[in-house]
Design a protein around this motif. Structure first.
Motif, PDB file in Angstrom:
ATOM      1  N   GLY A 179       0.818  -1.200   0.000  1.00  0.00           N
ATOM      2  CA  GLY A 179       0.000   0.000   0.000  1.00  0.00           C
ATOM      3  C   GLY A 179       0.848   1.243   0.000  1.00  0.00           C
ATOM      4  O   GLY A 179       2.048   1.198  -0.291  1.00  0.00           O
ATOM      5  N   PRO A 180       0.224   2.392   0.367  1.00  0.00           N
ATOM      6  CA  PRO A 180       0.943   3.662   0.326  1.00  0.00           C
ATOM      7  C   PRO A 180       2.113   3.705   1.304  1.00  0.00           C
ATOM      8  O   PRO A 180       2.109   3.065   2.354  1.00  0.00           O
ATOM      9  CB  PRO A 180      -0.133   4.675   0.730  1.00  0.00           C
ATOM     10  CG  PRO A 180      -1.430   3.990   0.464  1.00  0.00           C
ATOM     11  CD  PRO A 180      -1.186   2.545   0.756  1.00  0.00           C
ATOM     12  N   GLY A 181       3.118   4.484   0.953  1.00  0.00           N
ATOM     13  CA  GLY A 181       4.268   4.706   1.814  1.00  0.00           C
ATOM     14  C   GLY A 181       4.885   6.047   1.504  1.00  0.00           C
ATOM     15  O   GLY A 181       4.614   6.649   0.443  1.00  0.00           O
ATOM     16  N   ALA A 182       5.722   6.529   2.430  1.00  0.00           N
ATOM     17  CA  ALA A 182       6.338   7.839   2.230  1.00  0.00           C
ATOM     18  C   ALA A 182       7.465   7.769   1.203  1.00  0.00           C
ATOM     19  O   ALA A 182       7.575   8.635   0.327  1.00  0.00           O
ATOM     20  CB  ALA A 182       6.866   8.359   3.561  1.00  0.00           C
ATOM     21  N   THR A 183       8.306   6.744   1.324  1.00  0.00           N
ATOM     22  CA  THR A 183       9.412   6.582   0.384  1.00  0.00           C
ATOM     23  C   THR A 183       9.932   5.149   0.476  1.00  0.00           C
ATOM     24  O   THR A 183       9.589   4.418   1.424  1.00  0.00           O
ATOM     25  CB  THR A 183      10.552   7.579   0.678  1.00  0.00           C
ATOM     26  OG1 THR A 183      11.525   7.512  -0.372  1.00  0.00           O
ATOM     27  CG2 THR A 183      11.227   7.280   2.006  1.00  0.00           C
ATOM     28  N   GLY A 224      10.603   0.171   2.938  1.00  0.00           N
ATOM     29  CA  GLY A 224       9.792   1.372   2.832  1.00  0.00           C
ATOM     30  C   GLY A 224       9.547   2.020   4.176  1.00  0.00           C
ATOM     31  O   GLY A 224       9.620   1.365   5.226  1.00  0.00           O
ATOM     32  N   ILE A 225       9.286   3.326   4.141  1.00  0.00           N
ATOM     33  CA  ILE A 225       8.889   4.070   5.332  1.00  0.00           C
ATOM     34  C   ILE A 225       7.388   4.336   5.214  1.00  0.00           C
ATOM     35  O   ILE A 225       6.895   4.735   4.150  1.00  0.00           O
ATOM     36  CB  ILE A 225       9.643   5.407   5.450  1.00  0.00           C
ATOM     37  CG1 ILE A 225      11.160   5.163   5.506  1.00  0.00           C
ATOM     38  CG2 ILE A 225       9.194   6.171   6.687  1.00  0.00           C
ATOM     39  CD1 ILE A 225      11.980   6.445   5.611  1.00  0.00           C
ATOM     40  N   SER A 226       6.689   4.116   6.296  1.00  0.00           N
ATOM     41  CA  SER A 226       5.233   4.313   6.282  1.00  0.00           C
ATOM     42  C   SER A 226       4.884   5.759   5.958  1.00  0.00           C
ATOM     43  O   SER A 226       5.710   6.668   6.102  1.00  0.00           O
ATOM     44  CB  SER A 226       4.641   3.922   7.637  1.00  0.00           C
ATOM     45  OG  SER A 226       5.204   4.724   8.666  1.00  0.00           O
ATOM     46  N   PHE A 273       5.744   8.261   8.442  1.00  0.00           N
ATOM     47  CA  PHE A 273       7.150   8.182   8.846  1.00  0.00           C
ATOM     48  C   PHE A 273       7.346   7.541  10.230  1.00  0.00           C
ATOM     49  O   PHE A 273       8.369   7.739  10.867  1.00  0.00           O
ATOM     50  CB  PHE A 273       7.805   9.579   8.846  1.00  0.00           C
ATOM     51  CG  PHE A 273       8.010  10.148   7.473  1.00  0.00           C
ATOM     52  CD1 PHE A 273       9.176   9.902   6.761  1.00  0.00           C
ATOM     53  CD2 PHE A 273       7.029  10.930   6.883  1.00  0.00           C
ATOM     54  CE1 PHE A 273       9.359  10.435   5.493  1.00  0.00           C
ATOM     55  CE2 PHE A 273       7.197  11.453   5.611  1.00  0.00           C
ATOM     56  CZ  PHE A 273       8.365  11.204   4.894  1.00  0.00           C
ATOM     57  N   SER A 274       6.378   6.743  10.676  1.00  0.00           N
ATOM     58  CA  SER A 274       6.454   6.165  12.017  1.00  0.00           C
ATOM     59  C   SER A 274       7.105   4.789  12.054  1.00  0.00           C
ATOM     60  O   SER A 274       7.426   4.288  13.135  1.00  0.00           O
ATOM     61  CB  SER A 274       5.053   6.065  12.620  1.00  0.00           C
ATOM     62  OG  SER A 274       4.259   5.143  11.869  1.00  0.00           O
ATOM     63  N   ALA A 275       7.286   4.151  10.897  1.00  0.00           N
ATOM     64  CA  ALA A 275       7.823   2.787  10.897  1.00  0.00           C
ATOM     65  C   ALA A 275       8.550   2.482   9.595  1.00  0.00           C
ATOM     66  O   ALA A 275       8.228   3.040   8.531  1.00  0.00           O
ATOM     67  CB  ALA A 275       6.694   1.778  11.117  1.00  0.00           C
ATOM     68  N   VAL A 276       9.539   1.581   9.703  1.00  0.00           N
ATOM     69  CA  VAL A 276      10.260   1.084   8.535  1.00  0.00           C
ATOM     70  C   VAL A 276       9.935  -0.395   8.388  1.00  0.00           C
ATOM     71  O   VAL A 276       9.946  -1.144   9.372  1.00  0.00           O
ATOM     72  CB  VAL A 276      11.781   1.264   8.704  1.00  0.00           C
ATOM     73  CG1 VAL A 276      12.525   0.698   7.490  1.00  0.00           C
ATOM     74  CG2 VAL A 276      12.133   2.732   8.907  1.00  0.00           C
ATOM     75  N   SER A 277       9.630  -0.821   7.163  1.00  0.00           N
ATOM     76  CA  SER A 277       9.247  -2.216   6.922  1.00  0.00           C
ATOM     77  C   SER A 277       9.938  -2.746   5.677  1.00  0.00           C
ATOM     78  O   SER A 277      10.470  -1.974   4.856  1.00  0.00           O
ATOM     79  CB  SER A 277       7.725  -2.337   6.748  1.00  0.00           C
ATOM     80  OG  SER A 277       7.045  -1.891   7.900  1.00  0.00           O
TER      81      SER A 277
END
Length: 577
Positions: free
Chosen positions: A531-535, A545-547, A550-554
């Motif tokens: 789904g959507p992510g910041a970058t 990806g960063i949510s 910007f609260s989590a990295v996955s």
């Protein structure tokens, strides 16, 4: 007791052969051209002694000394004090008499006589006197002062006092192997009591039992720093690293010098893995030791990631610290802080770099937390390929490449003019023209660039392709590798907000719902993976990806749209070696 054992080519006793094997006699060193001048009345010319020893000025083992003497036996070298065998690769010329035989076996650079004139072979210049027959070992000599000398070839039965020796006796016989006993009253026609027992000063010390070499490999991006640890010093001539791996890779590299003391590292070699097939490589240290032989030791494994690296780095949300993900977990303990405040981070196969918020300088991470090296001053932006760091000057008037050392102006080489943006990856370096928006590929020589396409919104570089997003962001295309017109590009996807590429492939975000999709390699074929992510950041075999908040990295699990959390908040992420 004197019996002729073998005086003809190829006739050697099984007993002596067994002794030779047990003592490591059957060792051959580097081959050399035969420079002999020997003429032997129809008999075979001796082998170049360089093929049987260790070379001019090097010590050799007793086993090698015996092997060298056996060569004269096998070639039926006749006794003649008026002629000699010259071997410039090792020494000589060696007279073809008793003294010359031992001189040759001992690999002396000249051919001194037995005792007179001084210094003879029994002088301290060439040898050390032994005090007991029981001390004899292969390669020693039995000398009668001023008269005669033989080479001790090994014990048949030491407890019984029986042994072999090699002699050049007189013109009526060729070089031969004989047996005798310490209980004999005379040996080779001379009273036993008249012999002095000599050990060559050119004898290499015995390699100690348990001697070992351990290879070490420290990876720093695509560079692997190889070293070896030895248990004792003074027994190695040089070390090679034999490296084998995927795709039939098989290379041998000569290392540098050894350590200053035992159990410390030395024999360094810097191995560059850029462009190698991903997988595990075997690095085996092979030591050429003082016996002239190559000895192989246990290999160590080195895992080479696909070009571009797969290590995830993050810049904290407040940009106060740079960290690296340890590879497992997602909490604070899953990350290691490796650097302080930074404005931006850049990564690729060549490693990790960060810009300083205070002075704008850029530094390279050295692989140890807290260890960074300044490599340049301020710049507008940077890009990292598999083997280089590129920079765009602060005023965007020039593109430069870091030369790999230093940080001043001389540490960088200008390779191109003004640019709006630069992009790099395994496929090379590309820059956009501020005048017409076209994009060009750097050809590897300063000032040499080739236009490959017209204006675009943005670009992304993988290991083998350049991808572009059209100016209106309505289509994603791939450069075909030649040309610059419309026919040089192939449309492979529709509208996108942003594109990301790396060793793991090409990804694009959807402008309608923010989802991210992976390009499957066929125009028009894409698969939604999240789904959507910041970058996002693409590694050798992973997508991170960063949510959106910007609260989590996955990281994408590789299946469907499933993602696994690997960290908390971050302002940006980068993947490299």
């Amino acid at each position: 007791m004197r019996s002729n054992i073998a005086r003809r080519t190829g006739i050697r006793t099984a007993t002596l052969a067994a002794i030779a094997v047990a003592a490591g006699l059957l060792v051959s060193g580097p081959a050399h051209a035969d420079t002999g001048t020997y003429v032997n009345n129809g008999n075979a010319t001796p082998t170049s002694t360089g093929t049987l020893g260790t070379g001019v000025g090097q010590k050799l083992t007793g086993a090698q000394m015996v092997q060298r003497a056996l060569d004269w036996v096998s070639h039926n070298v006749s006794y003649n004090q008026g002629q000699s065998f010259s071997d410039a690769e090792v020494g000589g010329p060696y007279r073809t008499d008793c003294g010359g035989l031992v001189d040759m076996a001992w690999q002396l650079t000249s051919s001194p006589v037995v005792t007179t004139p001084s210094p003879g072979i029994d002088s301290s210049t060439y040898s050390t006197k032994l005090t007991s027959w029981s001390q004899l070992q292969p390669g020693d000599a039995l000398a009668v002062a001023g008269e005669h000398i033989n080479l001790f070839a090994g014990w048949i039965n030491q407890s019984a006092g029986t042994f072999h020796y090699i002699a050049e006796d007189n013109p009526s016989v060729t070089t031969g192997e004989y047996s005798a006993s310490t209980s004999d009253t005379s040996i080779d026609g001379y009273p036993k009591s008249s012999f002095e027992l000599l050990r060559s000063n050119n004898l290499a010390p015995a390699i100690p039992a348990g001697f070992s070499v351990t290879a070490n490999a420290q990876q720093d991006g695509s560079t692997v720093n190889l070293t070896s640890t030895v248990t004792a010093n003074g027994y190695i001539n040089y070390v090679n690293y034999v490296i084998t791996g995927p795709g039939g890779y098989n290379q041998t590299f000569r290392a540098g010098g050894g350590p200053a003391s035992p159990n410390t590292t030395g024999y360094a070699y810097t191995w560059n893995t850029n462009g190698l097939t991903a997988g595990t490589y075997s690095v085996q240290p092979v030591a050429n030791e003082i016996d002239g032989a190559d000895h192989s030791y246990a290999a160590t494994g080195v895992t080479v990631a696909p070009s571009g690296g797969n290590r995830l780095y993050g810049l904290s949300s407040d940009k106060s610290a740079v960290s690296v993900w340890n590879g497992t977990g997602s909490g604070p303990g899953a990350w290691t802080v490796i650097g302080g405040a930074a404005t931006q981070i850049y990564a690729g196969g060549f490693g990790l770099f960060a810009t300083n918020p205070n002075d704008g300088s850029i530094s390279k991470y050295n692989g140890t937390p807290g260890s960074w090296t300044v490599v340049g001053g301020p710049g507008a932006t940077y890009a990292v390929s598999n083997d280089h760091l590129y920079g765009l000057s602060s005023d965007k008037s020039a593109v430069s490449v870091w030369n790999g050392t230093g940080s001043g102006p001389g540490a960088w080489t200008a390779i191109g003019g003004a640019a709006t943006q630069i992009y790099a990856g395994g496929f090379g370096l590309f820059a956009t023209n501020p005048n017409d928006g076209s994009i060009s590929k750097y050809n590897g020589t300063p000032g040499s660039w080739t236009v490959v396409g017209g204006p675009g919104a943005t670009y992304a570089v993988s290991n083998d392709h350049l991808y572009g997003l059209s100016s209106d962001k309505s289509a994603v295309s791939v450069w075909n590798g030649t040309g610059s017109g419309p026919g040089a590009w192939t449309a492979i996807g529709g509208a996108a907000t942003q594109i990301y590429a790396g060793g793991f492939g090409l990804f694009a975000t959807n402008p309608n719902d923010g989802s991210i999709s992976k390009y499957n390699g066929t125009p028009g074929s894409w698969t939604v993976v999240g789904g959507p992510g910041a970058t996002y950041a693409v590694g050798a075999s992973s997508l991170y990806g960063i949510s959106s908040d910007f609260s989590a990295v996955s990281t994408w699990t590789g299946s469907g749209t499933s993602w696994t959390a690997v960290g908390d908040s971050a302002s940006e992420i980068a993947v490299g070696s």
